[in-house]
Write a protein that holds these residues in place. Structure first.
Motif, PDB file in Angstrom:
ATOM      1  N   THR A 122       0.839  -1.194   0.000  1.00 25.64           N
ATOM      2  CA  THR A 122       0.000   0.000   0.000  1.00 25.64           C
ATOM      3  C   THR A 122       0.880   1.251   0.000  1.00 25.64           C
ATOM      4  O   THR A 122       2.067   1.181   0.326  1.00 25.64           O
ATOM      5  CB  THR A 122      -0.922   0.025   1.228  1.00 25.64           C
ATOM      6  OG1 THR A 122      -0.131   0.164   2.399  1.00 25.64           O
ATOM      7  CG2 THR A 122      -1.778  -1.240   1.317  1.00 25.64           C
ATOM      8  N   GLN A 145       2.378  -0.653   4.021  1.00 27.19           N
ATOM      9  CA  GLN A 145       1.929  -1.952   4.500  1.00 27.19           C
ATOM     10  C   GLN A 145       2.150  -3.011   3.430  1.00 27.19           C
ATOM     11  O   GLN A 145       2.011  -2.746   2.246  1.00 27.19           O
ATOM     12  CB  GLN A 145       0.444  -1.923   4.851  1.00 27.19           C
ATOM     13  CG  GLN A 145       0.104  -1.147   6.091  1.00 27.19           C
ATOM     14  CD  GLN A 145      -1.390  -1.214   6.359  1.00 27.19           C
ATOM     15  OE1 GLN A 145      -2.183  -0.835   5.514  1.00 27.19           O
ATOM     16  NE2 GLN A 145      -1.745  -1.693   7.519  1.00 27.19           N
ATOM     17  N   LEU A 167      -5.046  -8.016   3.690  1.00 26.58           N
ATOM     18  CA  LEU A 167      -4.717  -6.612   3.470  1.00 26.58           C
ATOM     19  C   LEU A 167      -5.592  -6.026   2.364  1.00 26.58           C
ATOM     20  O   LEU A 167      -6.005  -4.867   2.437  1.00 26.58           O
ATOM     21  CB  LEU A 167      -3.239  -6.439   3.137  1.00 26.58           C
ATOM     22  CG  LEU A 167      -2.766  -4.992   2.954  1.00 26.58           C
ATOM     23  CD1 LEU A 167      -3.052  -4.151   4.190  1.00 26.58           C
ATOM     24  CD2 LEU A 167      -1.303  -4.949   2.602  1.00 26.58           C
ATOM     25  N   TYR A 216      -7.702  -2.802   3.119  1.00 19.30           N
ATOM     26  CA  TYR A 216      -7.426  -1.594   2.351  1.00 19.30           C
ATOM     27  C   TYR A 216      -8.659  -1.142   1.566  1.00 19.30           C
ATOM     28  O   TYR A 216      -8.979   0.045   1.542  1.00 19.30           O
ATOM     29  CB  TYR A 216      -6.241  -1.839   1.423  1.00 19.30           C
ATOM     30  CG  TYR A 216      -5.687  -0.569   0.825  1.00 19.30           C
ATOM     31  CD1 TYR A 216      -5.021   0.354   1.622  1.00 19.30           C
ATOM     32  CD2 TYR A 216      -5.837  -0.286  -0.517  1.00 19.30           C
ATOM     33  CE1 TYR A 216      -4.510   1.528   1.087  1.00 19.30           C
ATOM     34  CE2 TYR A 216      -5.326   0.880  -1.064  1.00 19.30           C
ATOM     35  CZ  TYR A 216      -4.673   1.783  -0.253  1.00 19.30           C
ATOM     36  OH  TYR A 216      -4.175   2.938  -0.784  1.00 19.30           O
ATOM     37  N   HIS A 263     -11.092   0.509   3.824  1.00 19.35           N
ATOM     38  CA  HIS A 263     -10.724   1.899   4.103  1.00 19.35           C
ATOM     39  C   HIS A 263     -11.093   2.805   2.931  1.00 19.35           C
ATOM     40  O   HIS A 263     -11.558   3.924   3.123  1.00 19.35           O
ATOM     41  CB  HIS A 263      -9.224   2.022   4.397  1.00 19.35           C
ATOM     42  CG  HIS A 263      -8.795   1.356   5.665  1.00 19.35           C
ATOM     43  ND1 HIS A 263      -9.296   1.701   6.899  1.00 19.35           N
ATOM     44  CD2 HIS A 263      -7.909   0.358   5.886  1.00 19.35           C
ATOM     45  CE1 HIS A 263      -8.743   0.948   7.827  1.00 19.35           C
ATOM     46  NE2 HIS A 263      -7.908   0.126   7.246  1.00 19.35           N
TER      47      HIS A 263
END
Length: 68
Positions: A38, A42, A48, A52, A55
């Motif tokens: 990311t 990350q 993930l 992500y 988010h």
């Protein structure tokens, strides 16, 4: 692949995204051992991707993807 075929394929993929969760779509077209990096540094796999994209949806609830 021709530009026209690429645009058609991308349109098909985006239509699938609209019908299902973005994370699950990305996971469905990724290798099981995918490595994601990311912008904030990350690194992880499919979890993930779920985190992500969650988010992204929170930050941009009206996010639309359009093939132009």
């Amino acid at each position: 692949m021709t530009p026209e075929r690429f645009q058609a394929l991308l349109g098909e993929w985006l239509a699938k995204v609209e019908r299902m969760d973005l994370a699950e779509f990305l996971i469905s077209v990724s290798h099981p051992d995918v490595v994601v990096r990311t912008p904030n540094g990350q690194v992880g796999g499919t979890q993930l991707i779920r985190d992500y994209t969650g988010h992204l949806r929170t930050a941009f609830p009206d996010l639309e993807m359009v093939v132009d």
